[in-house]
Design an enzyme around this catalytic site. Sequence first.
Site, PDB file in Angstrom:
ATOM      1  N   ASP A 271       0.688  -1.131  -0.095  1.00 43.91           N
ATOM      2  CA  ASP A 271       0.035   0.017  -0.198  1.00 43.91           C
ATOM      3  C   ASP A 271       1.065   1.156  -0.095  1.00 43.91           C
ATOM      4  O   ASP A 271       2.112   1.062  -0.099  1.00 43.91           O
ATOM      5  CB  ASP A 271      -0.924  -0.064   1.161  1.00 43.91           C
ATOM      6  CG  ASP A 271      -2.030   0.876   0.846  1.00 43.91           C
ATOM      7  OD1 ASP A 271      -3.199   0.483   1.496  1.00 43.91           O
ATOM      8  OD2 ASP A 271      -2.102   1.875   0.066  1.00 43.91           O
TER       9      ASP A 271
HETATM   10  C1  GLC Z   1      -4.298   4.070  -0.109  1.00 42.56           C
HETATM   11  C2  GLC Z   1      -5.268   3.043   0.303  1.00 42.56           C
HETATM   12  C3  GLC Z   1      -5.274   2.080  -0.891  1.00 42.56           C
HETATM   13  C4  GLC Z   1      -5.327   2.725  -2.123  1.00 42.56           C
HETATM   14  C5  GLC Z   1      -3.942   3.458  -2.387  1.00 42.56           C
HETATM   15  C6  GLC Z   1      -3.627   4.087  -3.785  1.00 42.56           C
HETATM   16  O1  GLC Z   1      -3.591   4.771   0.948  1.00 42.56           O
HETATM   17  O2  GLC Z   1      -4.991   2.468   1.360  1.00 42.56           O
HETATM   18  O3  GLC Z   1      -6.642   1.576  -0.655  1.00 42.56           O
HETATM   19  O4  GLC Z   1      -5.603   1.982  -3.344  1.00 42.56           O
HETATM   20  O5  GLC Z   1      -3.508   4.074  -1.500  1.00 42.56           O
HETATM   21  O6  GLC Z   1      -4.296   5.324  -3.594  1.00 42.56           O
END
Ligand code: GLC
Length: 742
Positions: A271
Amino acid sequence: MDPSHQRPAADPPKALDIQDRVAALVARMSLDDKIGQMALGQPGTASPPETLGDAIRGGRIGAVVNVVERAAINELQRIAVEESPHGIPLLVGRDVIHGFQTILPIPLGQAASWNPELVRAGARVAAEEAARSGINWTFAPMIDISRDPRWGRIAESLGEDVFLTGRLAMAMVEGFQGRSLADAGSIAACAKHFAGYGAAESGRDYATTNIPDNELHNVYLPPFRAAVEGGVASLMTSFSDLDGVPATAHAGLLRDVLRGQWSFDGIVVSDWESIPQLSVHGLTANDREAAIAAANAGVEVEMASATYARHLADAVRSGRVDLETIDAAVARILTLKFELGLFEAPYTQATDNPQAKRETALQVARQAALQSMVLLKNHNDLLPLDSQRMERLAILGPLADAAYEQLGTWIFDGEADRSVSALAGIRARLGSDTEIIHLPVLETSRSREFVDIDAALAAVRAADAAILFLGEESILSGEAHSRANIDLPGAQAKLVQRIRASGKPVVAVILAGRPLTLANIVDQVDAMLYAWHPGSMGGPAIADLLFGIESPSGKLPVTFPRAVGQIPLYYNAKNTGKPPRPDTVTRIDEIPVQAPQTSLGMSAFHLDIDHTPLFAFGHGLSYARFEYSDLRIRPPQIAPGECVRISVELRNAGRRAAEEIAQLYVRDPVASITRPVRELKGFQRVRVAPGQAVRIEFRLHADDLRFYRRPSGWILEPGRFQVWVGGDSNADLAGEFQLIDA
Ligand code: GLC
């Protein structure tokens, strides 16, 4: 090459060719080239000070995120294909969570439709709109089991139930990925957040999770296994710490379970900056150690941060990370790019007629909104309102005309100008035959001061009925937007009280990204429709339901507590040794002075509130009246490997046709570990004409009765199994069958 002249998409590449091509490419790549493929960057974060284009040109980035304009994406693809060391096209990722330009209900709302085919169709239109921009990877479905409505991300989830979430997860993956990833309109899906994120303590986003192994395997992992079995192309690791090990460095999850037990062969992405966060968790001392821990655990693509770019080559040269680990990661990344057809067709041009496609998307969005909304209360069958007899309507509340807010969270690319608000939907439905008086009365859901309250009260007095649009704006749910108090914010409850005093019929329509605690208003309204954040077509759907063009059919995918103090509160809980019974429950104001310690009933309840939820998992009313009878279970006993057929008669005793979602629940009352008091094991959405009856049959396989018990793993134990079928998780049409030993 001119990116506007896209070569025709080649036939879907054959797996054998792909592996040969991947092997040949990996063999030509340097260590730095390989590590470049493991970097997912966005404008401004590509190892500053270089630009994204420079990083791509140098082979230091293999995927991009948050680039959405077709021309910009085509240019970045051109740089990758024509100017980078090996001409490898880019993965282009985006959070296409519940729609792209056309916005569907939030996933929690879609889950309330209990309609896998509709959820699949919604993901498909989202994928087609996103693919038309050049996006080829979405960070969805989010399939974290969510039992805590304080958690802002419950909005993105598919609710509290393992079985329902698993079915809908597969449907979303099918919708996004289509029959082939190489098909025009298909994009790679990404099941997230692996794993256990929804168990964050106190519903605070990113907080610690403490999940026992049996609960992890029986509750939080099965939807991800379903997504893997459904062919999901990627998984994203969770920010959260799972029993002392952050998921982004959890080899037990990523290697033992995902690769070892499930044979997952897609890619694992971190993430956002979750790799350097390993040092913030306190698992590693610095970025270098964090990169080593994540790579060795099995994270193959680093999102947004650059620890792999800075430290992985040295880590390989110093033997801290095996070259085989890197080669395996790059092989999976390249395989996905081949499967997407990117080597044959890296560029995107608008090929379909957007208007025709957009009409289709809007129709799907309208159906999804219609089937997602849940009729929680309908006292004296106030709804549907008879538009013929409505001379004047008072439309009040801060969310009546909220075309943007109704889109919900995670709608970066949503087109608010094409979103139809409830007020606009009602006006269109009623035309000029009914006078509509619209007053927000509260500027926002959080406002504490009324505006024009006297005018609003006068309007209600003059109207045939009042419809209050209440809830929370989209920003009050979603990532990092957890709430400790989930009542209606601001002075909304006071507004209900003031309007209630008018004595006129009052309908509440709630727009929210989570279950709210509504015990303080539920008795003051005659009817309550839960619309979630219903997306672009929320307005027409609300109007169709309020005026009876369609009957509500949604069912709750999550339990609604009476008060935040009851959380966590979910239907498939354990019985405990002292479950609450009606005669043990006491009201705090009824407790006599000096009541003896044991006089209040010694069981699992709170002194100051009813132990049951305000609305149960699976609850949802309709304009028909459904009756279940004649439960049949054939055969009365089965052996492992066999099926039991469970059927009921479902009658529509109402006056109009409607759809019902019949639900099958099962309990294993005695087992080698305690099992939930009931678990959803099947559901069917059926339409029944008034006065008609249909027989519904569920087929339950013995394998559906397995459960995980540490350290044995998944087991099946003979014994008696209880069964219920009905319209919610309190279904009381009961039966049982035996599972005998093999
Ligand atoms: C965020 C989220 C994730 C998302 C990623 C890209 O912090 O936790 O679900 O897909 O960043 O935006």
